[in-house]
Motif scaffolding. Structure first.
Motif, PDB file in Angstrom:
ATOM      1  N   ASN A   1       0.822  -1.207   0.000  1.00 12.99           N
ATOM      2  CA  ASN A   1       0.000   0.000   0.000  1.00 12.99           C
ATOM      3  C   ASN A   1       0.856   1.257   0.000  1.00 12.99           C
ATOM      4  OD1 ASN A   1      -2.797   0.931   0.095  1.00 12.99           O
ATOM      5  ND2 ASN A   1      -2.249   1.804   2.076  1.00 12.99           N
TER       6      ASN A   1
ATOM      7  N   ALA B   1       2.176   1.820  -3.523  1.00 14.96           N
ATOM      8  CA  ALA B   1       1.093   2.242  -4.422  1.00 14.96           C
ATOM      9  C   ALA B   1       0.742   3.711  -4.188  1.00 14.96           C
ATOM     10  CB  ALA B   1      -0.129   1.363  -4.212  1.00 14.96           C
ATOM     11  N   ASN B   2       0.720   4.128  -2.927  1.00 18.29           N
ATOM     12  CA  ASN B   2       0.436   5.531  -2.610  1.00 18.29           C
ATOM     13  C   ASN B   2       1.511   6.451  -3.179  1.00 18.29           C
ATOM     14  OD1 ASN B   2      -1.971   5.155  -1.210  1.00 18.29           O
ATOM     15  ND2 ASN B   2      -0.954   4.835   0.749  1.00 18.29           N
TER      16      ASN B   2
ATOM     17  N   CYS C   1       1.195   6.831  -6.953  1.00 24.12           N
ATOM     18  CA  CYS C   1       0.130   7.771  -7.329  1.00 24.12           C
ATOM     19  C   CYS C   1       0.568   9.219  -7.121  1.00 24.12           C
ATOM     20  CB  CYS C   1      -1.127   7.489  -6.518  1.00 24.12           C
ATOM     21  SG  CYS C   1      -2.008   5.979  -6.990  1.00 24.12           S
TER      22      CYS C   1
ATOM     23  N   LEU D   1      -4.273   3.740  -9.046  1.00 22.30           N
ATOM     24  CA  LEU D   1      -5.546   3.546  -8.345  1.00 22.30           C
ATOM     25  C   LEU D   1      -6.054   2.114  -8.510  1.00 22.30           C
ATOM     26  CD1 LEU D   1      -7.326   6.913  -9.230  1.00 22.30           C
ATOM     27  CD2 LEU D   1      -6.294   6.255  -7.044  1.00 22.30           C
TER      28      LEU D   1
ATOM     29  N   LYS E   1      -4.108   0.081  -6.052  1.00 17.61           N
ATOM     30  CA  LYS E   1      -4.590   0.245  -4.678  1.00 17.61           C
ATOM     31  C   LYS E   1      -5.872  -0.553  -4.439  1.00 17.61           C
ATOM     32  CE  LYS E   1      -4.801   4.273  -2.797  1.00 17.61           C
ATOM     33  NZ  LYS E   1      -4.213   3.882  -1.488  1.00 17.61           N
TER      34      LYS E   1
ATOM     35  N   ASP F   1      -6.201  -3.423  -1.584  1.00 23.89           N
ATOM     36  CA  ASP F   1      -7.212  -3.357  -0.523  1.00 23.89           C
ATOM     37  C   ASP F   1      -8.025  -4.649  -0.466  1.00 23.89           C
ATOM     38  OD1 ASP F   1      -6.446  -0.852   0.262  1.00 23.89           O
ATOM     39  OD2 ASP F   1      -7.981   0.212  -0.887  1.00 23.89           O
TER      40      ASP F   1
END
Length: 296
Positions: free
Chosen positions: A259, A262-263, A266, A279, A282, A286
């Protein structure tokens, strides 16, 4: 093989003039939480059952319920009304105190009340529980085996699902790499254009300092490290899942790392297509993280 933290097993048995019925069930938990509801007149039983369970299971909130009665004395059991009244009064007091403090307790049922020592009395019990305890301890591994088999069956389903999600993360990561490679030329050209504009419209500026600042901007927009780490996390996840339980805590930590990358991807994208891919990444992470919560 993976094990799910949810499971159930039930069984019945008979020995030493007694019959019994028991159920073992579990749900998700951060650690191992054992709750045993066994008759306290059977001396030494609970510690042995706890020890056997702790050797076989590492995570989960587990509850064992055991009901025992003499094979021939179902009609010879009688309520001790004084003890029953005391138990019910204590339950009411505990529940009221919990409500006063803003807590909600699970409702007690008749089985729980009857299992309290002294509520039910036998007219012909001999009080010797040692032989019964040995019989129950001997029978328990069979119940535990059925319980583990159910958790493994659910774990096999989880393994297939998780490996599929890891594969999807790998595919999205490759797509992000392709987009990042395609935009390198665009980013480089933008930097050159910006540098030329600055140099054409500024007098007495340190060219080396300007070049350094632009280089830092280029580094901030470069997602190569994030993609490389995502690939490493994919390989680690695949290895962990194939390794089998207990891996739940390690997988949960790995999902945090997924995570995080991925953040960052972005936030550094500066590109519509790359942001869209981030996105998508992500979303899958999740979904996978929800499933990981079920893994022992």
């Amino acid at each position: 093989m993976l094990q799910s933290m949810t499971g159930f097993a039930g069984g019945k048995g008979e020995a030493e003039g007694y019959t019994w019925a028991w159920e073992l069930r579990s749900v998700n938990s951060k650690g191992l939480d054992l709750r045993f509801r066994v008759p306290d007149w059977i001396e030494g039983l609970e510690p042995q059952l706890r020890a056997a369970t702790s050797k076989a299971v590492t995570r989960g909130s587990m509850t064992l319920s055991l009901r025992v009665q003499r094979a021939e004395e179902a009609a010879n059991l009688a309520l001790n009304h004084a003890t029953l009244d005391a138990v019910l009064a204590a339950l009411a007091e505990v529940e009221q105190k919990a409500l006063d403090q803003g807590h909600t307790l699970s409702p007690s049922n008749a089985t729980d009340v009857l299992a309290v020592r002294g509520v039910l009395e036998s007219t012909n019990a001999d009080g010797n529980s040692e032989a019964l305890s040995k019989a129950l301890v001997k029978a328990y591994p069979e119940l535990l085996k059925s319980f583990i088999e159910m958790r493994e069956n659910e774990g096999a389903t989880l393994e297939t699902l998780l490996l599929g999600q890891v594969k999807e993360i790998a595919e999205i990561t490759e797509k992000a790499l392709e987009i990042a490679d395609q935009r390198k030329v665009e980013v480089a050209e933008t930097l050159r254009t910006n540098l030329k504009k600055i140099m054409d419209n500024t007098d007495g500026v340190d060219e080396a300092r300007i070049a350094q600042e632009l280089a830092m901007l280029a580094v901030k927009s470069d997602v190569t490290e994030e993609i490389d780490r995502l690939k490493a996390h994919v390989a680690a996840a695949q290895d962990l899942i194939k390794q089998g339980s207990p891996i739940g805590r390690k997988l949960d930590f790995l999902m945090q790392e997924f995570n995080r990358e991925a953040n960052t991807l972005c936030s550094k994208a500066q590109n519509v297509d790359l942001t869209r891919v981030g996105l998508d990444l992500k979303a899958v992470i999740d979904q996978m993280r929800e499933q990981v919560q079920n893994v022992e």
